[in-house]
Write a protein that holds these residues in place. Structure first.
Motif, mmCIF file in Angstrom:
data_model
loop_
_atom_site.group_PDB
_atom_site.id
_atom_site.type_symbol
_atom_site.label_atom_id
_atom_site.label_comp_id
_atom_site.label_asym_id
_atom_site.label_seq_id
_atom_site.Cartn_x
_atom_site.Cartn_y
_atom_site.Cartn_z
ATOM 1 N N THR A 1 5.513 70.023 43.489
ATOM 2 C CA THR A 1 5.895 71.588 44.650
ATOM 3 C C THR A 1 7.336 71.798 45.355
ATOM 4 O OG1 THR A 1 4.562 71.504 46.193
ATOM 5 C CG2 THR A 1 3.253 72.036 43.991
ATOM 6 N N ASN A 2 7.704 70.573 45.691
ATOM 7 C CA ASN A 2 9.088 70.583 46.259
ATOM 8 C C ASN A 2 8.753 70.591 47.985
ATOM 9 O OD1 ASN A 2 10.465 71.875 43.757
ATOM 10 N ND2 ASN A 2 11.942 71.158 44.764
ATOM 11 N N SER A 3 7.336 70.269 48.272
ATOM 12 C CA SER A 3 7.217 70.117 49.822
ATOM 13 C C SER A 3 7.200 68.213 49.697
ATOM 14 C CB SER A 3 5.520 70.459 49.813
ATOM 15 O OG SER A 3 4.989 71.694 49.273
ATOM 16 N N LEU A 4 7.536 68.069 51.460
ATOM 17 C CA LEU A 4 7.059 66.855 52.022
ATOM 18 C C LEU A 4 5.868 66.081 52.220
ATOM 19 C CD1 LEU A 4 9.318 64.804 52.866
ATOM 20 C CD2 LEU A 4 9.358 65.751 55.196
ATOM 21 N N THR A 5 5.468 65.457 51.872
ATOM 22 C CA THR A 5 4.518 65.058 52.242
ATOM 23 C C THR A 5 4.265 63.464 52.004
ATOM 24 O OG1 THR A 5 4.051 67.061 49.802
ATOM 25 C CG2 THR A 5 2.163 64.682 50.090
ATOM 26 N N SER A 6 2.864 62.798 52.449
ATOM 27 C CA SER A 6 2.409 61.403 53.299
ATOM 28 C C SER A 6 1.008 61.210 52.195
ATOM 29 C CB SER A 6 2.768 61.618 54.599
ATOM 30 O OG SER A 6 2.439 60.393 55.176
ATOM 31 N N ILE A 7 1.085 60.166 52.000
ATOM 32 C CA ILE A 7 0.333 58.557 52.063
ATOM 33 C C ILE A 7 0.022 58.369 53.001
ATOM 34 C CG2 ILE A 7 -1.717 58.116 50.297
ATOM 35 C CD1 ILE A 7 0.165 59.743 47.956
ATOM 36 N N ASP A 8 -1.077 58.189 53.381
ATOM 37 C CA ASP A 8 -0.820 56.951 55.029
ATOM 38 C C ASP A 8 -1.450 55.563 54.100
ATOM 39 O OD1 ASP A 8 -3.704 57.016 54.353
ATOM 40 O OD2 ASP A 8 -3.873 57.820 57.014
ATOM 41 N N ALA A 9 -2.321 54.589 54.506
ATOM 42 C CA ALA A 9 -3.182 53.541 54.097
ATOM 43 C C ALA A 9 -3.744 53.087 53.591
ATOM 44 C CB ALA A 9 -2.213 52.252 54.875
ATOM 45 N N ASN A 10 -4.533 54.221 53.787
ATOM 46 C CA ASN A 10 -6.001 54.931 53.270
ATOM 47 C C ASN A 10 -5.753 55.430 52.079
ATOM 48 O OD1 ASN A 10 -7.118 53.062 55.409
ATOM 49 N ND2 ASN A 10 -6.647 54.737 56.895
ATOM 50 N N ASN A 11 -4.550 56.151 51.490
ATOM 51 C CA ASN A 11 -4.480 57.316 50.959
ATOM 52 C C ASN A 11 -4.856 58.826 50.856
ATOM 53 O OD1 ASN A 11 -3.616 56.836 48.056
ATOM 54 N ND2 ASN A 11 -5.891 57.145 46.919
ATOM 55 N N ASN A 12 -4.997 58.816 52.295
ATOM 56 C CA ASN A 12 -5.135 59.669 52.538
ATOM 57 C C ASN A 12 -3.562 60.983 52.656
ATOM 58 O OD1 ASN A 12 -7.842 59.802 53.448
ATOM 59 N ND2 ASN A 12 -7.119 58.752 55.755
ATOM 60 N N VAL A 13 -3.274 61.881 51.325
ATOM 61 C CA VAL A 13 -2.406 62.924 51.321
ATOM 62 C C VAL A 13 -2.593 63.929 52.111
ATOM 63 C CG1 VAL A 13 -1.695 64.036 49.144
ATOM 64 C CG2 VAL A 13 -3.080 61.995 48.972
ATOM 65 N N SER A 14 -1.040 64.229 53.065
ATOM 66 C CA SER A 14 -0.711 65.754 53.744
ATOM 67 C C SER A 14 0.324 65.628 53.467
ATOM 68 C CB SER A 14 -1.243 64.859 55.275
ATOM 69 O OG SER A 14 -0.693 64.037 55.643
ATOM 70 N N THR A 15 0.326 67.185 53.432
ATOM 71 C CA THR A 15 1.595 68.305 53.196
ATOM 72 C C THR A 15 3.097 67.926 54.543
ATOM 73 O OG1 THR A 15 0.556 69.364 51.696
ATOM 74 C CG2 THR A 15 2.314 70.251 52.732
ATOM 75 N N VAL A 16 3.520 67.750 54.633
ATOM 76 C CA VAL A 16 4.085 67.100 56.573
ATOM 77 C C VAL A 16 5.215 68.744 56.579
ATOM 78 C CG1 VAL A 16 5.851 66.128 57.086
ATOM 79 C CG2 VAL A 16 4.664 65.143 56.016
ATOM 80 N N PHE A 17 5.458 69.052 55.536
ATOM 81 C CA PHE A 17 6.814 70.240 55.358
ATOM 82 C C PHE A 17 6.165 71.146 53.919
ATOM 83 C CE2 PHE A 17 10.313 72.574 55.598
ATOM 84 C CZ PHE A 17 10.579 73.263 56.860
ATOM 85 N N ALA A 18 5.966 72.636 53.968
ATOM 86 C CA ALA A 18 6.142 73.223 52.805
ATOM 87 C C ALA A 18 6.859 74.639 53.060
ATOM 88 C CB ALA A 18 4.492 72.930 52.516
ATOM 89 N N GLY A 19 7.253 74.623 54.277
ATOM 90 C CA GLY A 19 8.020 76.101 54.258
ATOM 91 C C GLY A 19 8.767 76.544 54.081
#
Length: 167
Positions: free
Chosen positions: A45-63
């Motif tokens: 979706t062209n958003s900056l996304t992060s996955i941490d070492a516990n496999n937690n996905v979060s959107t860092v920037f979607a503006g």
């Protein structure tokens, strides 16, 4: 291993057991950077996304839809949107980079960042050297259009389009 006609060979492959979770993401990604704690990437979706070492996905920037990103390290990078605006990514915070020229959607913009956080940007024929704070100086003017630049520490390479004779 020797293979002979009309012979069947079977092997058992035991994969190595991982000691920590491996991040898994179910969609296409681009512009990936990683360290021991997380992956950062642009998702489908062209958003900056992060996955941490516990496999937690979060959107860092979607503006704003980001179409490419380049990295100095897993904590510092640059990203470009569809209007050729460049953004600084610093420890998961995203902010616009002040460019030394006016960017438009039809501009030929190239950018890169070196491992030492030197920022190189080009608006077609001019190449500028600067930093993530937006302080730039022109370092080169080409007679041709620069379509891609690649940064190194205190050096930059440029790919130019050759002038074509259309007559």
């Amino acid at each position: 291993i020797k293979i002979k006609a009309r012979q069947t060979l079977s092997f058992t492959i035991n994969p190595v057991t991982t000691t920590t979770p491996e991040p898994v993401y179910g969609n296409s990604v681009s512009s990936v950077v990683a360290d021991s704690t997380h992956l950062l990437f642009l998702d489908s979706t062209n958003s900056l996304t992060s996955i941490d070492a516990n496999n937690n996905v979060s959107t860092v920037f979607a503006g704003q839809a980001l179409f490419s990103a380049k990295w100095a390290s897993p904590s510092v990078g640059l990203a470009r949107d569809s209007n050729n605006n460049i953004y600084v990514i610093n420890n998961n915070a995203v902010s616009p980079l002040g460019l030394p020229f006016s960017a438009t959607q039809s501009s030929t913009i190239s950018y890169d960042i070196s491992r030492s956080n030197q920022v190189y940007v080009s608006n077609g024929k001019d190449i500028y050297l600067g930093d993530t704070a937006g302080k730039f100086k022109k370092i080169y003017t080409s007679s041709k259009t620069v379509v891609s630049i690649s940064a190194s520490i205190n050096k930059v390479s440029a790919i130019e389009i050759a002038n074509r004779n259309t007559g």
